[in-house]
Structures are given as C-alpha cells and as structure tokens.
Scaffold this motif. Sequence first.
Motif, PDB file in Angstrom:
ATOM      1  N   GLY A  52     -12.431  45.699  75.705  1.00  0.00           N
ATOM      2  CA  GLY A  52     -11.422  46.634  75.204  1.00  0.00           C
ATOM      3  C   GLY A  52     -12.008  47.860  74.544  1.00  0.00           C
ATOM      4  N   ARG A  53     -11.646  48.070  73.283  1.00  0.00           N
ATOM      5  CA  ARG A  53     -12.038  49.323  72.630  1.00  0.00           C
ATOM      6  C   ARG A  53     -13.547  49.457  72.453  1.00  0.00           C
ATOM      7  N   ARG A  54     -14.287  48.369  72.486  1.00  0.00           N
ATOM      8  CA  ARG A  54     -15.755  48.450  72.443  1.00  0.00           C
ATOM      9  C   ARG A  54     -16.245  49.283  73.626  1.00  0.00           C
TER      10      ARG A  54
ATOM     11  N   HIS B 272     -14.654  51.778  75.020  1.00  0.00           N
ATOM     12  CA  HIS B 272     -14.402  53.184  74.675  1.00  0.00           C
ATOM     13  C   HIS B 272     -15.520  53.708  73.774  1.00  0.00           C
ATOM     14  N   HIS B 273     -15.928  52.885  72.831  1.00  0.00           N
ATOM     15  CA  HIS B 273     -17.033  53.258  71.929  1.00  0.00           C
ATOM     16  C   HIS B 273     -18.304  53.519  72.740  1.00  0.00           C
TER      17      HIS B 273
ATOM     18  N   PRO C 254     -15.082  52.896  66.447  1.00  0.00           N
ATOM     19  CA  PRO C 254     -14.917  51.748  67.332  1.00  0.00           C
ATOM     20  C   PRO C 254     -14.047  52.017  68.554  1.00  0.00           C
ATOM     21  N   SER C 255     -13.251  53.058  68.515  1.00  0.00           N
ATOM     22  CA  SER C 255     -12.425  53.405  69.678  1.00  0.00           C
ATOM     23  C   SER C 255     -12.940  54.646  70.398  1.00  0.00           C
TER      24      SER C 255
ATOM     25  N   GLN D  99     -13.886  57.613  68.841  1.00  0.00           N
ATOM     26  CA  GLN D  99     -13.661  58.873  68.142  1.00  0.00           C
ATOM     27  C   GLN D  99     -14.943  59.319  67.418  1.00  0.00           C
TER      28      GLN D  99
ATOM     29  N   ARG E  77     -13.890  47.883  57.547  1.00  0.00           N
ATOM     30  CA  ARG E  77     -13.569  46.964  58.646  1.00  0.00           C
ATOM     31  C   ARG E  77     -14.140  45.569  58.416  1.00  0.00           C
TER      32      ARG E  77
END
Length: 181
Positions: free
Chosen positions: A19-21, A23-24, A130-131, A133, A147
């Motif tokens: 998932g968002r990992r 994106h990172h 983490p997403s 940004q 976190r």
Amino acid sequence: MASIEDARVAAERLVSPLGRRWHHVQAVAARASELARAVPSPDREALVQAAWLHDIGYSPEIGHTRFHPLDGARYLRDEGWSRQIVNLVAHHSGARFEAVERGLSSELAEFPFEDNPVLDALVWADLTGPSGQPLLFEDRISEILERYPESDPVHQTWLKAASVMREAINRAEERLARASA
C-alpha cells in the motif's frame, strides 16, 4: 550488472502489495534521481537503485527478522546485487542506530558501514513521508516520533539518530549546491 529498472521491478514486486509504503518508495526514488548530482557521477545509478530498494525488507516474503534494512540487505546479497547497493540498503537512514535498539548490531555488522556521499543523499531522499509526500527534516522527524510510540525501537532510534541524519543531509545539500553552481 543490475540496472535502475531491475531495482524498480524488484521493489514493485516486493513493496507494491504494502500500500502506501509503495508510494513512499516511488517518491524516494524520484527524489534520489533529483539529488543524483550530489554524488560522484559513477555513483548516481547506485543511489537511485538503492532508493528503489531501501524498503524491500518490509515485504513479508523476505522480512525474517522484522528489521527491514537487514532483511533487505540479506535478500539483495543473496540475489547477487552489488556490495555497494547491499550496504546502502543495510545502512540507510540511521539503520545502525535502530540495530542497537533491536539488539541486532552484530547481524547488521555483516554489512560494512560506509559513511559517504551516496549514503548522505539516500538519507536526504528518504525524507519523504509514509505516503510519498515531501517533508522537511524537522517535519519528518516529528512525523516518525508521532507515528511510533515511545516504547517502539523506531521512536528511540530517531531520538538518537536525528542529529547524525541532519549532518548527512547538510553534507548532501552542500554537495548539491556546489554541483549546481
């Protein structure tokens, strides 16, 4: 010899299910490409490869110790990646500090620590949320400390590693400024 595309494909296979990992990782690789001028020309491809691969150790497929820099480095070593890439993944973003917190220093010592411009630039590229940004150093540290609870090894790591990571980023910023002048 492995290429940036090989690194991207390996990272996608291992990290995209997270998932968002994913994106990172994509954002860190893009940032590393932008920062490549901060390292000597022969090391630029290694920087981007390591950026793609730095978080593969989070994959349940290879995450045996639950310490992602070590798991990622062992996997890459066993898959025949260059010593430089393996060591960059092993030591990215203060991993040596987290190894102490997790009682895994002797295991991480399988991979020599090399304090160099490529590692500095990788630390800087990893200042991505983490997403995916982009974050300033202080914001990234705050995000990590918020976190992870105080009892978590990651939280404790960043209390100890923040100043060392800041120095690495400062060096990378100086090199990039000189390269851009």
